[in-house]
Design a protein around this motif. Structure first.
Motif, PDB file in Angstrom:
ATOM      1  N   GLY A  57     -37.654  -9.083  27.793  1.00  0.00           N
ATOM      2  CA  GLY A  57     -37.825  -7.781  27.163  1.00  0.00           C
ATOM      3  C   GLY A  57     -38.276  -6.694  28.112  1.00  0.00           C
ATOM      4  N   ASP A  58     -39.000  -7.072  29.172  1.00  0.00           N
ATOM      5  CA  ASP A  58     -39.477  -6.075  30.134  1.00  0.00           C
ATOM      6  C   ASP A  58     -38.456  -5.795  31.226  1.00  0.00           C
ATOM      7  OD1 ASP A  58     -39.549  -8.357  31.638  1.00  0.00           O
ATOM      8  OD2 ASP A  58     -41.698  -8.285  32.087  1.00  0.00           O
ATOM      9  N   GLY A  59     -37.263  -6.387  31.092  1.00  0.00           N
ATOM     10  CA  GLY A  59     -36.208  -6.143  32.078  1.00  0.00           C
ATOM     11  C   GLY A  59     -36.167  -7.136  33.216  1.00  0.00           C
ATOM     12  N   SER A  60     -37.073  -8.113  33.217  1.00  0.00           N
ATOM     13  CA  SER A  60     -37.109  -9.110  34.296  1.00  0.00           C
ATOM     14  C   SER A  60     -35.939 -10.084  34.167  1.00  0.00           C
ATOM     15  CB  SER A  60     -38.416  -9.899  34.255  1.00  0.00           C
ATOM     16  OG  SER A  60     -39.524  -9.048  34.394  1.00  0.00           O
ATOM     17  N   ARG A  61     -35.259 -10.326  35.282  1.00  0.00           N
ATOM     18  CA  ARG A  61     -34.157 -11.281  35.324  1.00  0.00           C
ATOM     19  C   ARG A  61     -34.733 -12.640  35.707  1.00  0.00           C
ATOM     20  NH1 ARG A  61     -28.747 -10.525  39.119  1.00  0.00           N
ATOM     21  NH2 ARG A  61     -27.371 -11.961  37.980  1.00  0.00           N
ATOM     22  N   VAL A  62     -34.530 -13.629  34.871  1.00  0.00           N
ATOM     23  CA  VAL A  62     -35.166 -14.924  35.088  1.00  0.00           C
ATOM     24  C   VAL A  62     -34.159 -16.059  34.953  1.00  0.00           C
ATOM     25  CG1 VAL A  62     -37.455 -14.165  34.337  1.00  0.00           C
ATOM     26  CG2 VAL A  62     -35.812 -15.049  32.643  1.00  0.00           C
TER      27      VAL A  62
END
Length: 424
Positions: A117-122
């Motif tokens: 949701g915070d835009g982090s690519r995981v």
């Protein structure tokens, strides 16, 4: 000396071994390193479902692992600084674990690319319910809480939901995937072959990561190209800590002449690792930091040659495994034949030759003769030399006798003796 393993399929890298699977009825032959140079071979009768390249996790029962059994609840590991994700968060990040988001698969897990949701690519590793599940979760979470190092894959958090049957680990996404995927023959050609400066950078980064683990008294136990992940700048990150052995927890199982806290302490455990990257001691369930050094040495040979550890090559009409081939070429001062033919021209010949020597020193049968990872880092960085060690290696280690190199199960024919290294 006889080891029990299984049928080998050399056309692909199969999923991890499942100790609860039904034994295969067929048998064949594999070859394990057994000489001071780590290059000769012995035959081993095969009778269980294990394949070359697959992670070897042998156990007589789930109780021997000390792991989860179906009747037992799974307790949540200590969260520490890691975030505990909800099932809803991870489903949202992966479009409900869509097949289009799947980027990898192993015997114990599937890996998905996700966007938080915070835009982090995981990268989200979804574990299966398996007897080793608790050990894998515990090791990954514990190490993720302990370490934040530029050459170790960052663990952001985990999800554990017995209600939904969800056991998941969350990592930083590595754009360039694993080193294995970039070297593997037959892979997509979207990315150009790795040049020598990039390969050297990967070797140094991997060595730094392993050395840091050893500084914290942690043995990885599964060092191989598939567990070296690369970011957009090809910076190496050691990943997959599920088999990690924390030495301070195994003091009572140390088997050494000195103190268990010493650098040369050995520890008894269940046999775990990947065939081809395991030294002989590992097959007896005996581990030390030098076990990782051996795996790193075999990885270096793959990085330089572009070949798998169990691939064979013909030299003067004789069929040799990768390590034996490198040893023979070095003895005959023909090491340049080891270099991956896909590697762009212009590589530093002196650096490549020295790296081949380091790889051979790291794969010696006697663990005490192998350098420590801290020494490997300094050598690769050009800070120290290993000339004395190399002189000792040349004096003590001879080219393995060809009578011991029977590896007919690997290949049924031997191409012309003029054939050199080919692409993977």
């Amino acid at each position: 000396m006889t080891f029990k393993f299984s049928t080998i399929d050399l056309t692909k890298d199969p999923p991890d071994f499942d100790p609860q699977s039904t034994p295969a009825s067929r048998s064949s032959t594999i070859c394990l390193p057994l000489n001071p140079a780590g290059c000769s071979f012995i035959k081993a009768t095969t009778s269980c479902q294990v394949a070359a390249g697959a992670s070897l996790r042998l156990a007589n029962s789930a109780s021997k692992f000390g792991c989860w059994r179906p009747s037992e609840p799974i307790q949540c590991p200590e969260e520490g600084r890691l975030k505990r994700f909800t099932v809803r968060e991870l489903k949202g990040a992966t479009n409900n674990f869509s097949e289009t988001k799947k980027v990898g698969k192993g015997g114990f897990s599937c890996v998905y690319e996700g966007l938080l949701g915070d835009g982090s690519r995981v990268a989200i590793k979804r574990l299966t319910r398996h007897p080793a599940l608790v050990l894998i979760l515990r090791a990954e979470v514990k190490l993720g809480n302990m370490i934040w190092h530029r050459n170790l894959l960052p663990v952001h958090g985990f999800c554990l939901s017995s209600k939904h049957g969800e056991y998941t680990l969350v990592y930083t996404f590595m754009v360039n995937g694993s080193l294995d995927s970039l070297l593997l023959r037959g892979q997509s050609t979207e990315k150009p072959p790795l040049d020598w400066p990039t390969r050297k950078k990967i070797a140094i980064g991997a060595a730094r990561g392993i050395s840091h683990l050893h500084d914290l008294r942690i043995i990885h136990r599964d060092i191989k190209p598939a567990n070296i992940l690369l970011n957009e700048d090809f910076e190496a990150h050691i990943g997959d800590f599920g088999l990690a052995l924390f030495m301070d927890e195994y003091k009572e199982k140390a088997v050494c002449e000195g103190e268990p806290n010493g650098e040369d302490a050995y520890f008894r455990s269940s046999t775990m690792g990947t065939i081809g990257y395991m030294d002989l001691a590992s097959f007896t369930g005996t581990y030390s930091v030098k076990s990782d050094v051996y795996g790193f040495g075999m990885t270096l040979l793959e990085l330089i040659s572009g070949r798998r550890v169990w691939e064979t090559t013909c030299l003067d009409g004789n069929e040799l495994g990768l390590c034996a081939w490198a040893h023979a070429l070095s003895e005959n001062e023909q090491w340049e034949r080891l270099v991956d033919t896909n590697m762009p021209s212009g590589y530093n010949e002196s650096e490549v030759e020295k790296t081949v020597r380091l790889a051979l020193l790291c794969t010696q049968l006697d663990p005490k003769k192998r350098p420590y990872m801290a020494e490997a880092v300094l050598f690769l960085e050009g800070i120290i030399g290993l000339e004395k060690r190399w002189e000792e290696y040349q004096l003590e280690d001879e080219l393995p006798g060809l009578d011991n190199l029977s590896i007919s199960s690997y290949s049924s024919s031997c191409p012309s003796k003029d054939e050199s290294s080919g692409p993977r």
